[in-house]
Scaffold this motif. Structure first.
Motif, PDB file in Angstrom:
ATOM      1  N   THR A 103       0.855  -1.308   0.033  1.00 20.88           N
ATOM      2  CA  THR A 103      -0.047   0.080   0.024  1.00 20.88           C
ATOM      3  C   THR A 103       0.799   1.415  -0.021  1.00 20.88           C
ATOM      4  O   THR A 103       0.671   2.277  -0.753  1.00 20.88           O
ATOM      5  CB  THR A 103      -1.000   0.158   1.075  1.00 20.88           C
ATOM      6  N   PRO A 104       1.825   1.483   0.920  1.00 21.30           N
ATOM      7  CA  PRO A 104       2.773   2.624   0.944  1.00 21.30           C
ATOM      8  C   PRO A 104       3.303   2.735  -0.233  1.00 21.30           C
ATOM      9  O   PRO A 104       3.397   3.846  -0.969  1.00 21.30           O
ATOM     10  CB  PRO A 104       3.555   2.330   2.042  1.00 21.30           C
ATOM     11  N   ALA A 105       3.986   1.694  -0.804  1.00 23.99           N
ATOM     12  CA  ALA A 105       4.799   1.588  -2.136  1.00 23.99           C
ATOM     13  C   ALA A 105       3.853   1.946  -3.211  1.00 23.99           C
ATOM     14  O   ALA A 105       4.450   3.065  -4.018  1.00 23.99           O
ATOM     15  CB  ALA A 105       5.644   0.356  -2.419  1.00 23.99           C
ATOM     16  N   GLU A 106       2.725   1.560  -3.459  1.00 23.89           N
ATOM     17  CA  GLU A 106       1.933   1.939  -4.571  1.00 23.89           C
ATOM     18  C   GLU A 106       1.416   3.294  -4.473  1.00 23.89           C
ATOM     19  O   GLU A 106       1.346   3.945  -5.425  1.00 23.89           O
ATOM     20  CB  GLU A 106       0.632   0.928  -4.642  1.00 23.89           C
ATOM     21  N   LEU A 107       0.971   3.910  -3.197  1.00 22.43           N
ATOM     22  CA  LEU A 107       0.561   5.245  -3.025  1.00 22.43           C
ATOM     23  C   LEU A 107       1.461   6.140  -3.561  1.00 22.43           C
ATOM     24  O   LEU A 107       1.202   6.977  -4.378  1.00 22.43           O
ATOM     25  CB  LEU A 107       0.285   5.498  -1.483  1.00 22.43           C
ATOM     26  N   ILE A 108       2.779   6.008  -3.156  1.00 23.92           N
ATOM     27  CA  ILE A 108       3.976   7.006  -3.538  1.00 23.92           C
ATOM     28  C   ILE A 108       4.051   6.757  -5.046  1.00 23.92           C
ATOM     29  O   ILE A 108       3.998   7.966  -5.874  1.00 23.92           O
ATOM     30  CB  ILE A 108       5.239   6.689  -3.008  1.00 23.92           C
ATOM     31  N   LYS A 109       4.106   5.659  -5.794  1.00 21.43           N
ATOM     32  CA  LYS A 109       3.992   5.377  -7.226  1.00 21.43           C
ATOM     33  C   LYS A 109       3.360   5.930  -8.086  1.00 21.43           C
ATOM     34  O   LYS A 109       3.404   6.832  -8.880  1.00 21.43           O
ATOM     35  CB  LYS A 109       4.183   3.738  -7.353  1.00 21.43           C
ATOM     36  N   PRO A 124       7.572  19.323  -8.778  1.00 18.33           N
ATOM     37  CA  PRO A 124       8.611  18.511  -8.004  1.00 18.33           C
ATOM     38  C   PRO A 124       7.747  16.974  -8.217  1.00 18.33           C
ATOM     39  O   PRO A 124       6.859  16.774  -7.929  1.00 18.33           O
ATOM     40  CB  PRO A 124       8.515  18.767  -6.473  1.00 18.33           C
ATOM     41  N   LEU A 125       8.828  16.104  -8.747  1.00 16.20           N
ATOM     42  CA  LEU A 125       8.465  14.745  -8.947  1.00 16.20           C
ATOM     43  C   LEU A 125       9.283  13.798  -8.267  1.00 16.20           C
ATOM     44  O   LEU A 125       9.042  12.611  -8.387  1.00 16.20           O
ATOM     45  CB  LEU A 125       8.609  14.338 -10.461  1.00 16.20           C
ATOM     46  N   ARG A 126      10.221  14.237  -7.313  1.00 13.71           N
ATOM     47  CA  ARG A 126      11.002  13.165  -6.479  1.00 13.71           C
ATOM     48  C   ARG A 126      10.199  12.297  -5.524  1.00 13.71           C
ATOM     49  O   ARG A 126       8.959  12.866  -4.877  1.00 13.71           O
ATOM     50  CB  ARG A 126      12.142  13.993  -5.765  1.00 13.71           C
ATOM     51  N   ASP A 127      10.664  11.107  -5.450  1.00  9.27           N
ATOM     52  CA  ASP A 127       9.865  10.261  -4.377  1.00  9.27           C
ATOM     53  C   ASP A 127       9.932  11.070  -2.862  1.00  9.27           C
ATOM     54  O   ASP A 127       9.135  10.977  -2.283  1.00  9.27           O
ATOM     55  CB  ASP A 127      10.570   9.027  -4.253  1.00  9.27           C
ATOM     56  N   ARG A 128      11.003  11.605  -2.479  1.00  3.82           N
ATOM     57  CA  ARG A 128      11.160  12.263  -1.287  1.00  3.82           C
ATOM     58  C   ARG A 128       9.929  13.455  -0.938  1.00  3.82           C
ATOM     59  O   ARG A 128       9.651  13.357   0.103  1.00  3.82           O
ATOM     60  CB  ARG A 128      12.696  12.837  -1.198  1.00  3.82           C
ATOM     61  N   ASP A 129       9.796  14.241  -2.029  1.00  5.20           N
ATOM     62  CA  ASP A 129       8.983  15.271  -1.971  1.00  5.20           C
ATOM     63  C   ASP A 129       7.493  14.484  -1.821  1.00  5.20           C
ATOM     64  O   ASP A 129       6.843  15.230  -0.940  1.00  5.20           O
ATOM     65  CB  ASP A 129       8.952  16.150  -3.365  1.00  5.20           C
ATOM     66  N   VAL A 130       7.260  13.635  -2.571  1.00  2.00           N
ATOM     67  CA  VAL A 130       6.016  13.064  -2.305  1.00  2.00           C
ATOM     68  C   VAL A 130       5.881  12.609  -0.761  1.00  2.00           C
ATOM     69  O   VAL A 130       4.753  12.762  -0.315  1.00  2.00           O
ATOM     70  CB  VAL A 130       5.735  11.741  -3.346  1.00  2.00           C
ATOM     71  N   MET A 131       6.691  11.746  -0.529  1.00  2.77           N
ATOM     72  CA  MET A 131       6.772  11.176   0.952  1.00  2.77           C
ATOM     73  C   MET A 131       6.595  12.257   1.939  1.00  2.77           C
ATOM     74  O   MET A 131       5.784  12.065   2.887  1.00  2.77           O
ATOM     75  CB  MET A 131       8.055  10.123   1.159  1.00  2.77           C
ATOM     76  N   LEU A 132       7.293  13.231   1.877  1.00  2.00           N
ATOM     77  CA  LEU A 132       7.181  14.331   2.771  1.00  2.00           C
ATOM     78  C   LEU A 132       5.986  15.091   2.674  1.00  2.00           C
ATOM     79  O   LEU A 132       5.477  15.485   3.930  1.00  2.00           O
ATOM     80  CB  LEU A 132       8.227  15.380   2.521  1.00  2.00           C
ATOM     81  N   GLY A 139       0.242  12.209   7.812  1.00  2.00           N
ATOM     82  CA  GLY A 139       1.009  11.247   8.867  1.00  2.00           C
ATOM     83  C   GLY A 139       1.046   9.814   8.451  1.00  2.00           C
ATOM     84  O   GLY A 139       0.864   9.632   7.338  1.00  2.00           O
ATOM     85  N   VAL A 140       1.187   9.031   9.378  1.00  2.00           N
ATOM     86  CA  VAL A 140       1.318   7.472   9.126  1.00  2.00           C
ATOM     87  C   VAL A 140       0.363   7.103   8.195  1.00  2.00           C
ATOM     88  O   VAL A 140       0.394   6.381   7.534  1.00  2.00           O
ATOM     89  CB  VAL A 140       1.784   6.734  10.303  1.00  2.00           C
ATOM     90  N   ARG A 141      -0.948   7.360   8.750  1.00  5.63           N
ATOM     91  CA  ARG A 141      -2.233   6.933   8.292  1.00  5.63           C
ATOM     92  C   ARG A 141      -2.553   7.431   6.789  1.00  5.63           C
ATOM     93  O   ARG A 141      -2.980   6.533   5.899  1.00  5.63           O
ATOM     94  CB  ARG A 141      -3.416   7.552   8.995  1.00  5.63           C
ATOM     95  N   GLY A 142      -1.813   8.413   6.205  1.00  2.74           N
ATOM     96  CA  GLY A 142      -1.803   8.682   4.873  1.00  2.74           C
ATOM     97  C   GLY A 142      -1.165   7.817   4.108  1.00  2.74           C
ATOM     98  O   GLY A 142      -1.626   7.694   2.937  1.00  2.74           O
ATOM     99  N   PHE A 143      -0.143   7.204   4.521  1.00  8.21           N
ATOM    100  CA  PHE A 143       0.502   6.242   3.667  1.00  8.21           C
ATOM    101  C   PHE A 143      -0.543   4.925   3.519  1.00  8.21           C
ATOM    102  O   PHE A 143      -0.078   3.879   2.721  1.00  8.21           O
ATOM    103  CB  PHE A 143       1.901   5.666   4.082  1.00  8.21           C
ATOM    104  N   TYR A 144      -1.344   4.888   4.141  1.00 12.33           N
ATOM    105  CA  TYR A 144      -2.268   3.538   4.136  1.00 12.33           C
ATOM    106  C   TYR A 144      -3.567   3.851   3.510  1.00 12.33           C
ATOM    107  O   TYR A 144      -4.351   3.091   3.806  1.00 12.33           O
ATOM    108  CB  TYR A 144      -2.484   2.786   5.482  1.00 12.33           C
ATOM    109  N   ARG A 145      -3.872   5.050   2.754  1.00 10.46           N
ATOM    110  CA  ARG A 145      -4.867   5.314   1.959  1.00 10.46           C
ATOM    111  C   ARG A 145      -5.224   4.194   0.978  1.00 10.46           C
ATOM    112  O   ARG A 145      -4.316   3.931   0.302  1.00 10.46           O
ATOM    113  CB  ARG A 145      -4.872   6.674   1.522  1.00 10.46           C
ATOM    114  N   GLY A 146      -6.264   3.701   1.047  1.00  9.09           N
ATOM    115  CA  GLY A 146      -6.579   2.554  -0.250  1.00  9.09           C
ATOM    116  C   GLY A 146      -6.121   1.267   0.281  1.00  9.09           C
ATOM    117  O   GLY A 146      -6.161   0.330  -0.421  1.00  9.09           O
TER     118      GLY A 146
END
Length: 282
Positions: A103-109, A124-132, A139-146
């Motif tokens: 889930t987190p990997a797919e969300l960032i992708k 901005p298209l960097r992975d770091r920008d998206v994660m920040l 927060g952490v919950r945002g990485f598990y959307r979906g």
């Protein structure tokens, strides 16, 4: 990892077709490829590839190890031959567990793949920008959307492993292999390369076709913000209802063609590599 690099452009095309905000730009799989390359160069096809590359080794390790553990839990004897139903259940269970990583990997992708820009844009298209951005706003919950839609999609690992095993079991064998009766023999030793490749391809097709509608739902949820005003893709159920009302049943199979084109060679390589490693270690 090489399989991911080869197949990733098809995944980008799939996500573009599934995102309702940009799907109308593309008429077909070929048109989408040429449009992305023309507007965003080759980099556009590989945007967001870092999370899948980083996550692939632990994800595949988790899926295959969990699958074997869940299989053993269903068998009274470790040398017993499992039924296809038992294989299906073990595969579905491993998919649900793997969604914690997926889930987190797919969300960032998907955040990266859904960005459409010209070569001169400064978005901005960097992975770091998206994660920040996700961390600061959700927060952490945002990485598990979906995650619910992801887990439902990944129950397709049941059909994935069942199709692989069924293909090997019913593949024509030479008399020497069919009469050997050696249940401890590795899959690589007891099957031809053609059988392994065909089984891997069948697994890739079956694993996607069975649960592909949930992949569409997942993409639509992860490419939007739940709290956005008038967002119809807040939950799994609201996304299903809104998508069906607006675009009909066909929407749940949008992007299937490039997915299957990618799935066949990628899973041929995945299973053949897995069986080779198991054979060498046995």
């Amino acid at each position: 990892m090489a399989a991911i690099v080869v197949g990733y452009p098809f995944d980008t095309v799939k996500v573009r077709f599934q995102n309702p905000q940009i799907a109308s730009k593309y008429r077909s799989t070929i048109h989408a490829f040429f449009t992305i390359v023309r507007e965003e160069r080759i980099r556009g096809l590989y945007r967001g590839i870092i999370p899948p590359l980083v996550g692939a080794p632990p994800l595949n390790g988790l899926v295959f190890s969990t699958y074997r553990s869940l299989m053993r839990a269903q068998l009274d004897d470790e040398n017993a031959i499992p039924t296809l139903t038992q294989i299906n259940l073990a595969g579905a269970g491993s998919g649900v567990i793997s969604s914690l990583i997926t889930t987190p990997a797919e969300l960032i992708k998907i955040h990266q793949q859904s960005l459409v820009r010209s070569s001169g844009s400064a978005i901005p298209l960097r992975d770091r920008d998206v994660m920040l951005h996700i961390w600061r706003h959700h927060g952490v919950r945002g990485f598990y959307r979906g995650i619910t839609a992801t887990a439902l999609r990944d129950t397709g690992y049941g059909a994935y492993f069942a199709a692989y095993e069924a293909t090997l079991r019913y593949w024509p064998r030479s008399p020497s292999n069919s009469d050997s009766g050696n249940t401890s023999e590795s899959t690589l030793a007891s099957n031809s390369l053609a059988a392994l490749l065909a089984a891997g391809g069948m697994a890739g097709v079956a694993g996607w076709v069975v649960t592909f509608p949930f992949d569409v739902v997942k993409t639509r949820m992860q490419s939007t913000v739940a709290a956005a005003p008038n967002n119809p893709y807040r939950t799994t159920w609201s996304t299903i209802v809104a998508s069906y009302r607006a675009e009909g049943l066909g929407v749940f199979f949008r992007g299937l063609a490039p997915t299957l084109i990618r799935a066949i060679p990628v899973n041929m390589v995945t299973f053949t590599t897995f069986e080779t490693v198991v054979h060498l270690c046995s």
